[in-house]
Scaffold this motif. Sequence first.
Motif, mmCIF file in Angstrom:
data_model
loop_
_atom_site.group_PDB
_atom_site.id
_atom_site.type_symbol
_atom_site.label_atom_id
_atom_site.label_comp_id
_atom_site.label_asym_id
_atom_site.label_seq_id
_atom_site.Cartn_x
_atom_site.Cartn_y
_atom_site.Cartn_z
ATOM 1 N N ASN A 213 34.786 41.182 50.243
ATOM 2 C CA ASN A 213 34.636 42.636 50.231
ATOM 3 C C ASN A 213 35.070 43.215 48.878
ATOM 4 O OD1 ASN A 213 37.464 42.040 51.420
ATOM 5 N ND2 ASN A 213 37.632 44.204 50.846
ATOM 6 N N ARG A 214 35.513 42.312 47.987
ATOM 7 C CA ARG A 214 35.898 42.748 46.634
ATOM 8 C C ARG A 214 35.727 41.569 45.681
ATOM 9 N NH1 ARG A 214 41.971 43.795 44.573
ATOM 10 N NH2 ARG A 214 41.566 45.063 42.708
ATOM 11 N N ILE A 215 35.037 41.816 44.573
ATOM 12 C CA ILE A 215 34.824 40.770 43.573
ATOM 13 C C ILE A 215 35.403 41.255 42.246
ATOM 14 C CG2 ILE A 215 33.159 39.296 42.384
ATOM 15 C CD1 ILE A 215 31.218 39.776 44.694
ATOM 16 N N ILE A 216 36.229 40.419 41.638
ATOM 17 C CA ILE A 216 36.822 40.690 40.336
ATOM 18 C C ILE A 216 36.148 39.771 39.315
ATOM 19 C CG2 ILE A 216 38.949 40.726 38.966
ATOM 20 C CD1 ILE A 216 39.029 42.674 41.289
ATOM 21 N N TYR A 217 35.664 40.347 38.219
ATOM 22 C CA TYR A 217 35.026 39.534 37.177
ATOM 23 C C TYR A 217 35.927 39.520 35.951
ATOM 24 C CZ TYR A 217 31.318 37.339 34.475
ATOM 25 O OH TYR A 217 30.580 36.448 33.731
ATOM 26 N N ILE A 218 36.228 38.302 35.461
ATOM 27 C CA ILE A 218 37.084 38.190 34.287
ATOM 28 C C ILE A 218 36.357 37.490 33.145
ATOM 29 C CG2 ILE A 218 39.146 38.183 35.740
ATOM 30 C CD1 ILE A 218 39.553 35.261 35.107
ATOM 31 N N GLU A 219 36.751 37.858 31.951
ATOM 32 C CA GLU A 219 36.183 37.270 30.733
ATOM 33 C C GLU A 219 37.291 37.184 29.690
ATOM 34 O OE1 GLU A 219 33.401 39.344 27.653
ATOM 35 O OE2 GLU A 219 32.101 38.392 29.160
ATOM 36 N N ASP A 220 37.472 35.998 29.123
ATOM 37 C CA ASP A 220 38.507 35.787 28.112
ATOM 38 C C ASP A 220 39.870 36.262 28.592
ATOM 39 O OD1 ASP A 220 36.610 34.743 26.354
ATOM 40 O OD2 ASP A 220 36.146 36.727 25.542
ATOM 41 N N GLU A 226 34.673 45.128 38.441
ATOM 42 C CA GLU A 226 35.066 45.000 39.848
ATOM 43 C C GLU A 226 33.973 45.569 40.720
ATOM 44 O OE1 GLU A 226 38.410 46.814 42.933
ATOM 45 O OE2 GLU A 226 38.908 46.620 40.802
ATOM 46 N N LEU A 227 33.646 44.857 41.790
ATOM 47 C CA LEU A 227 32.645 45.304 42.752
ATOM 48 C C LEU A 227 33.274 45.341 44.134
ATOM 49 C CD1 LEU A 227 29.631 46.009 43.344
ATOM 50 C CD2 LEU A 227 29.272 43.547 43.758
ATOM 51 N N LYS A 228 33.170 46.489 44.790
ATOM 52 C CA LYS A 228 33.690 46.634 46.150
ATOM 53 C C LYS A 228 32.533 46.637 47.136
ATOM 54 C CE LYS A 228 37.917 49.062 44.838
ATOM 55 N NZ LYS A 228 38.736 50.301 44.994
ATOM 56 N N LEU A 229 32.714 45.927 48.219
ATOM 57 C CA LEU A 229 31.666 45.762 49.215
ATOM 58 C C LEU A 229 32.227 46.027 50.605
ATOM 59 C CD1 LEU A 229 30.422 42.376 47.777
ATOM 60 C CD2 LEU A 229 29.069 44.477 47.716
ATOM 61 N N SER A 230 31.339 46.260 51.552
ATOM 62 C CA SER A 230 31.749 46.348 52.949
ATOM 63 C C SER A 230 32.015 44.938 53.478
ATOM 64 C CB SER A 230 30.646 47.019 53.770
ATOM 65 O OG SER A 230 29.431 46.276 53.664
ATOM 66 N N GLN A 231 32.558 44.863 54.676
ATOM 67 C CA GLN A 231 32.807 43.551 55.271
ATOM 68 C C GLN A 231 31.484 42.839 55.532
ATOM 69 O OE1 GLN A 231 34.754 43.049 59.297
ATOM 70 N NE2 GLN A 231 36.394 42.246 57.992
ATOM 71 N N TYR A 232 31.478 41.548 55.296
ATOM 72 C CA TYR A 232 30.251 40.748 55.387
ATOM 73 C C TYR A 232 29.733 40.675 56.817
ATOM 74 C CZ TYR A 232 27.249 36.622 55.410
ATOM 75 O OH TYR A 232 26.207 35.741 55.582
ATOM 76 N N ILE A 233 28.434 40.869 56.956
ATOM 77 C CA ILE A 233 27.733 40.525 58.196
ATOM 78 C C ILE A 233 26.470 39.768 57.808
ATOM 79 C CG2 ILE A 233 28.653 42.419 59.601
ATOM 80 C CD1 ILE A 233 26.066 43.938 59.122
ATOM 81 N N GLU A 234 26.114 38.787 58.600
ATOM 82 C CA GLU A 234 25.025 37.873 58.266
ATOM 83 C C GLU A 234 23.699 38.602 58.060
ATOM 84 O OE1 GLU A 234 23.003 34.416 57.367
ATOM 85 O OE2 GLU A 234 25.168 34.758 57.487
ATOM 86 N N GLU A 235 23.484 39.680 58.820
ATOM 87 C CA GLU A 235 22.213 40.395 58.729
ATOM 88 C C GLU A 235 21.993 41.029 57.347
ATOM 89 O OE1 GLU A 235 24.383 40.620 61.135
ATOM 90 O OE2 GLU A 235 23.297 39.850 62.879
ATOM 91 N N ASP A 236 23.080 41.258 56.612
ATOM 92 C CA ASP A 236 22.981 41.882 55.293
ATOM 93 C C ASP A 236 23.002 40.867 54.158
ATOM 94 O OD1 ASP A 236 22.929 44.347 56.485
ATOM 95 O OD2 ASP A 236 25.060 44.761 56.185
ATOM 96 N N ARG A 237 22.897 39.598 54.465
ATOM 97 C CA ARG A 237 23.115 38.556 53.461
ATOM 98 C C ARG A 237 22.174 38.703 52.265
ATOM 99 N NH1 ARG A 237 20.759 33.865 52.405
ATOM 100 N NH2 ARG A 237 19.498 33.967 54.281
#
Length: 253
Positions: A213-220, A226-237
Amino acid sequence: MADIILQARDLCKSFSSEGVQNHVLNNMDLDIYKGDFTVIMGASGSGKSTLLYSLSGMDRPTSGKVIYDGEDITEYNEKRMAELRVYEFGFVFQQIHLVSNLSIRENILVPGYMNKDTRTKETENRADELIKKMNIESAADRLPAQVSGGEAQRGAIARAVINSPGILFADEPTGALNRRNTQDVLDLLTELNVEGQSILMVTHDVRAAIRANRIIYIEDGRIIGELKLSQYIEEDRKSRESQIDAWLGSMQW
């Protein structure tokens, strides 16, 4: 707003090679929230595994603070840090570090027996519940070399959560698995998160990242996105995967 369970403040990690300092983490600030499924992504060499190891106490940062449950764990001595890893932190790695001469069930039980707050019978009941949950009942009494990679990794996850850790740290947990076993392991991690388990995972695989539900992208050694998402459900894959692909493209991944 969710409670902060883990913090990094001015976190730095440097290595010296032939007299040259290599700065892998650069004054990084990061908050990890209780109940989140947080993923760390970045190109090879960006510092994502170093960050995971520094946050989890597997490695000590060069400077800065790592605060867990209100305490700076960088000040812990080795004994206290070892206790933290038994009681509060769980670990799953790409390479499945199970003890080769113990059965899957025995591997799961070992950290449970190390927990002095839990009685032996409670630990054994918990292990059996996890074995059923992980769908490895037929593999439980076999040695790691006698089961599939997916079964072994599910056993490793059960071992990691037997003491109900505050955070489960995962470093490329599906990196050595085929597509079917990857799906099974990700389903289990998702289920654990839905039940309240905080997860911090490093991955390069979008199929794994879509569970967050949250992705952190790092470089060097720095957070650049940062990307925030709702909780995963298979139908939205599929739509979720497209969204992450587009975002990663904007990060020049």
